[in-house]
Design a protein around this motif. Structure first.
Motif, PDB file in Angstrom:
ATOM      1  N   ALA A 103       0.826  -1.207   0.000  1.00 15.79           N
ATOM      2  CA  ALA A 103       0.000   0.000   0.000  1.00 15.79           C
ATOM      3  C   ALA A 103       0.858   1.254   0.000  1.00 15.79           C
ATOM      4  O   ALA A 103       0.638   2.175  -0.796  1.00 15.79           O
ATOM      5  CB  ALA A 103      -0.935  -0.007   1.209  1.00 15.79           C
ATOM      6  N   VAL A 104       1.864   1.287   0.877  1.00 12.18           N
ATOM      7  CA  VAL A 104       2.721   2.474   0.970  1.00 12.18           C
ATOM      8  C   VAL A 104       3.535   2.659  -0.314  1.00 12.18           C
ATOM      9  O   VAL A 104       3.633   3.771  -0.839  1.00 12.18           O
ATOM     10  CB  VAL A 104       3.642   2.387   2.206  1.00 12.18           C
ATOM     11  N   LEU A 105       4.103   1.568  -0.839  1.00 10.88           N
ATOM     12  CA  LEU A 105       4.882   1.680  -2.085  1.00 10.88           C
ATOM     13  C   LEU A 105       4.036   2.230  -3.228  1.00 10.88           C
ATOM     14  O   LEU A 105       4.477   3.104  -3.983  1.00 10.88           O
ATOM     15  CB  LEU A 105       5.444   0.315  -2.481  1.00 10.88           C
ATOM     16  N   LEU A 106       2.823   1.718  -3.361  1.00 14.57           N
ATOM     17  CA  LEU A 106       1.960   2.144  -4.473  1.00 14.57           C
ATOM     18  C   LEU A 106       1.507   3.592  -4.322  1.00 14.57           C
ATOM     19  O   LEU A 106       1.521   4.357  -5.296  1.00 14.57           O
ATOM     20  CB  LEU A 106       0.757   1.211  -4.586  1.00 14.57           C
ATOM     21  N   VAL A 107       1.099   3.981  -3.120  1.00 13.18           N
ATOM     22  CA  VAL A 107       0.662   5.369  -2.918  1.00 13.18           C
ATOM     23  C   VAL A 107       1.829   6.316  -3.143  1.00 13.18           C
ATOM     24  O   VAL A 107       1.688   7.348  -3.806  1.00 13.18           O
ATOM     25  CB  VAL A 107       0.032   5.557  -1.520  1.00 13.18           C
ATOM     26  N   PHE A 146      -1.845   3.976  -9.598  1.00 12.19           N
ATOM     27  CA  PHE A 146      -0.996   3.444  -8.527  1.00 12.19           C
ATOM     28  C   PHE A 146      -1.597   3.780  -7.157  1.00 12.19           C
ATOM     29  O   PHE A 146      -1.645   2.919  -6.266  1.00 12.19           O
ATOM     30  CB  PHE A 146       0.430   4.016  -8.614  1.00 12.19           C
ATOM     31  N   MET A 147      -2.029   5.017  -6.984  1.00 15.90           N
ATOM     32  CA  MET A 147      -2.589   5.418  -5.690  1.00 15.90           C
ATOM     33  C   MET A 147      -3.870   4.656  -5.374  1.00 15.90           C
ATOM     34  O   MET A 147      -4.095   4.260  -4.226  1.00 15.90           O
ATOM     35  CB  MET A 147      -2.816   6.933  -5.650  1.00 15.90           C
ATOM     36  N   ALA A 182       8.491   0.132   3.757  1.00 17.97           N
ATOM     37  CA  ALA A 182       8.206   0.581   2.394  1.00 17.97           C
ATOM     38  C   ALA A 182       8.433   2.089   2.262  1.00 17.97           C
ATOM     39  O   ALA A 182       8.951   2.554   1.239  1.00 17.97           O
ATOM     40  CB  ALA A 182       6.781   0.222   2.008  1.00 17.97           C
ATOM     41  N   ALA A 183       8.062   2.857   3.291  1.00 18.05           N
ATOM     42  CA  ALA A 183       8.272   4.304   3.250  1.00 18.05           C
ATOM     43  C   ALA A 183       9.760   4.635   3.216  1.00 18.05           C
ATOM     44  O   ALA A 183      10.203   5.497   2.450  1.00 18.05           O
ATOM     45  CB  ALA A 183       7.603   4.974   4.454  1.00 18.05           C
TER      46      ALA A 183
END
Length: 195
Positions: A103-107, A146-147, A182-183
């Motif tokens: 989720a974090v990577l995609l956003v 992506f988001m 991920a962040a």
């Protein structure tokens, strides 16, 4: 408004199914371009990437196939997060780690596309004139796509965590580790100019 549950105490799995559809649908262009198809690529994707695909650069073709497989794995992750019966403790932790990490990577990735595109549109950043149209696609299509996937995975991971049961605390910690990891990875890649 509360999400409706089909089983007492368990949230409805719609977000997991949305994440799965997102992953499976997004895999299609990767496999299509990996097989040599180029329809739609020239106007919506970076010209440098289109040229690599057109030349059938072996490294780039491999990247297309690997990203396609990763997107299918993402679709399977969405299905796993939507599963109604409880997973074992270890598997719930892995699902939380992967769900929040994804989720974090995609956003992050989508937000970079949108943010850069908005700066180009506001004439704060300058790009080559032939890239302006492609930049709009990244701003209005790829970035939001992506988001949207990231939001779907976040909602699916959240719903899954609510259904975990007696290992909720440890699964929640695994989710935090995935999201923070991920962040950090995304920030490092951005600073290094990768991705």
């Amino acid at each position: 408004m509360r999400m409706r549950s089909d089983t007492a105490g368990r949230p409805a799995p719609w977000a997991g199914y949305a994440a799965a559809v997102w992953g499976f649908v997004f895999a299609v262009p990767s496999f299509y371009w990996g097989m040599g198809g180029l329809a739609g690529a020239a106007s919506t994707v970076s010209p440098a990437l289109v040229e690599l695909a057109r030349e059938r650069d072996p490294g780039f073709v491999a990247v297309l196939w690997v990203t396609g497989v990763l997107k299918v794995v993402g679709g399977l992750l969405g299905l796993a997060l939507a599963r109604r019966r409880a997973w074992g403790r270890g598997m719930s932790r892995v699902l939380q780690l992967a769900g929040w990490g994804g989720a974090v990577l995609l956003v992050w990735h989508g937000a970079l596309f949108v943010g850069q595109g908005l700066l180009v549109q506001a004439h704060v950043l300058r790009i080559e004139p032939e890239l302006v149209t492609v930049s709009r696609w990244y701003t209005c299509l790829w970035g939001p796509w992506f988001m949207a996937g990231g939001v779907a995975f976040a909602l699916a991971a959240r719903a899954h965590l609510r259904a975990v049961g007696d290992d909720r605390r440890n699964a929640g910690i695994a989710g935090w580790v995935g999201g923070i990891g991920a962040a950090v990875l995304s920030a490092g890649a951005t600073v290094a100019g990768v991705g």
